[in-house]
Design an enzyme around this catalytic site. Structure first.
Site, mmCIF file in Angstrom:
data_model
loop_
_atom_site.group_PDB
_atom_site.id
_atom_site.type_symbol
_atom_site.label_atom_id
_atom_site.label_comp_id
_atom_site.label_asym_id
_atom_site.label_seq_id
_atom_site.Cartn_x
_atom_site.Cartn_y
_atom_site.Cartn_z
ATOM 1 N N ARG A 136 0.822 -1.217 0.000
ATOM 2 C CA ARG A 136 0.000 0.000 0.000
ATOM 3 C C ARG A 136 0.857 1.268 0.000
ATOM 4 O O ARG A 136 0.335 2.368 0.172
ATOM 5 C CB ARG A 136 -0.928 0.014 1.232
ATOM 6 C CG ARG A 136 -2.109 -0.939 1.115
ATOM 7 C CD ARG A 136 -2.906 -1.091 2.413
ATOM 8 N NE ARG A 136 -3.065 0.142 3.140
ATOM 9 C CZ ARG A 136 -2.496 0.413 4.314
ATOM 10 N NH1 ARG A 136 -1.717 -0.483 4.905
ATOM 11 N NH2 ARG A 136 -2.717 1.556 4.933
ATOM 12 N N LYS A 137 2.145 1.127 -0.247
ATOM 13 C CA LYS A 137 3.040 2.287 -0.313
ATOM 14 C C LYS A 137 2.948 2.915 -1.704
ATOM 15 O O LYS A 137 3.868 2.862 -2.516
ATOM 16 C CB LYS A 137 4.470 1.876 0.028
ATOM 17 C CG LYS A 137 4.612 1.417 1.483
ATOM 18 C CD LYS A 137 6.018 0.929 1.784
ATOM 19 C CE LYS A 137 6.118 0.440 3.221
ATOM 20 N NZ LYS A 137 7.454 -0.103 3.542
#
Length: 284
Positions: A136-137
């Site tokens: 989710r970066k």
């Protein structure tokens, strides 16, 4: 790439937001030199080798400004392209071509950069059964584009967002009071269709995760020796993901450990853009 429903509901609003960020009242430069509508053409040219990705988004930028704009493409997402290659031609009102140029290229360059870097990293795992995962970066408001680019490059998507699955990380474990407590609480709360993944940092946590019945155990930032010991403790009782500062430079050391997944935030947060230009704009 995106079906029409996804395009209209989830993609168009982000593109429109990007266009509004770039044009808050008017495009002063374009209106100065092109006060009235005039048809023109511009060429989409690749300036370095890579994997092209984001052509539908590129095309959509111009269509949202003027739905009569026509984009003719000579390649498709996932193709290997070469420096100097003519990838397409955009035809329409010159004012639209000029005003949409930067936004369209920003998406295409960013997505192609991620696809290209992912392709490189995935190639280092060739011959193994390991799935290369993203995280989710991602850039805020660009996840739908960046995670698609990972898939085009040969990677796989981890959970899309916080509603998509249970991943108990260090701070969740701290809040719950321990690995076993966190897994127990997740099993009691989460829908039965959700797998429960837990992040562990040492061998004691690995043992607790196995005993508590985690479906997936993420081995985070472990040395090679600790990874081997942890994999032996798990012994097929859960799927195994390895994570923590994984890049193209160090991923090969993980290839033959017998794990199921390797996740890398670098796929999205560290991939350089691919150099692409719109050139040779002329009236027709």
């Amino acid at each position: 790439m995106y079906d029409q429903i996804t395009l209209k509901l989830n993609v168009d609003p982000f593109i429109l937001g990007a266009l509004k960020e770039d044009i808050t009242s008017e495009d002063v430069s374009t209106n100065s030199v092109m006060p009235e509508a005039c048809m023109g053409k511009v060429e989409l040219i690749c300036k370095q080798d890579g994997i092209i990705c984001g052509l539908q988004v590129f095309k959509r930028v111009f269509e949202l400004l003027d739905d009569t704009t026509v984009t003719e493409l000579y390649c498709k997402d996932g193709d290997e392209v070469k420096a100097g290659q003519l990838m397409g031609v955009v035809t329409g009102d010159i004012r639209v071509l000029l005003s949409g140029e930067r936004t369209a290229l920003n998406y295409l360059q960013r997505m192609s950069g991620i696809a290209t870097y992912t392709y490189k990293v995935a190639g280092l795992l060739a011959g193994s059964r390991i799935q290369l995962l993203d995280t989710r970066k991602t850039t805020p408001n660009n996840r739908i584009f960046e995670k698609y680019a990972v898939r085009v490059g040969g990677g796989h998507n981890h959970r899309y967002n916080l509603s998509d699955g249970v991943l108990l990380k260090d701070n969740h474990i701290g809040a719950a009071g321990g690995v076993k407590e966190a897994i127990r609480m997740a099993k009691e709360y989460a829908p039965f269709v959700r797998k429960i993944e837990v992040e562990v940092e040492n061998l004691d946590m690995v043992k607790e995760a196995v005993e508590a019945g985690a479906d997936i155990i993420m081995l985070d930032n472990m040395s090679d020796e600790m990874l081997k010991e942890a994999i032996g403790i798990i012994d097929g009782k859960a799927e195994i993901e390895v994570s923590g500062n994984v890049t193209a430079e160090n991923i090969e050391r993980l290839k033959n450990l017998g794990v199921d997944y390797i996740s890398s935030g670098a796929l999205t947060h560290s991939a350089p853009i691919m150099d692409i230009s719109l050139k040779n704009l002329h009236r027709i």
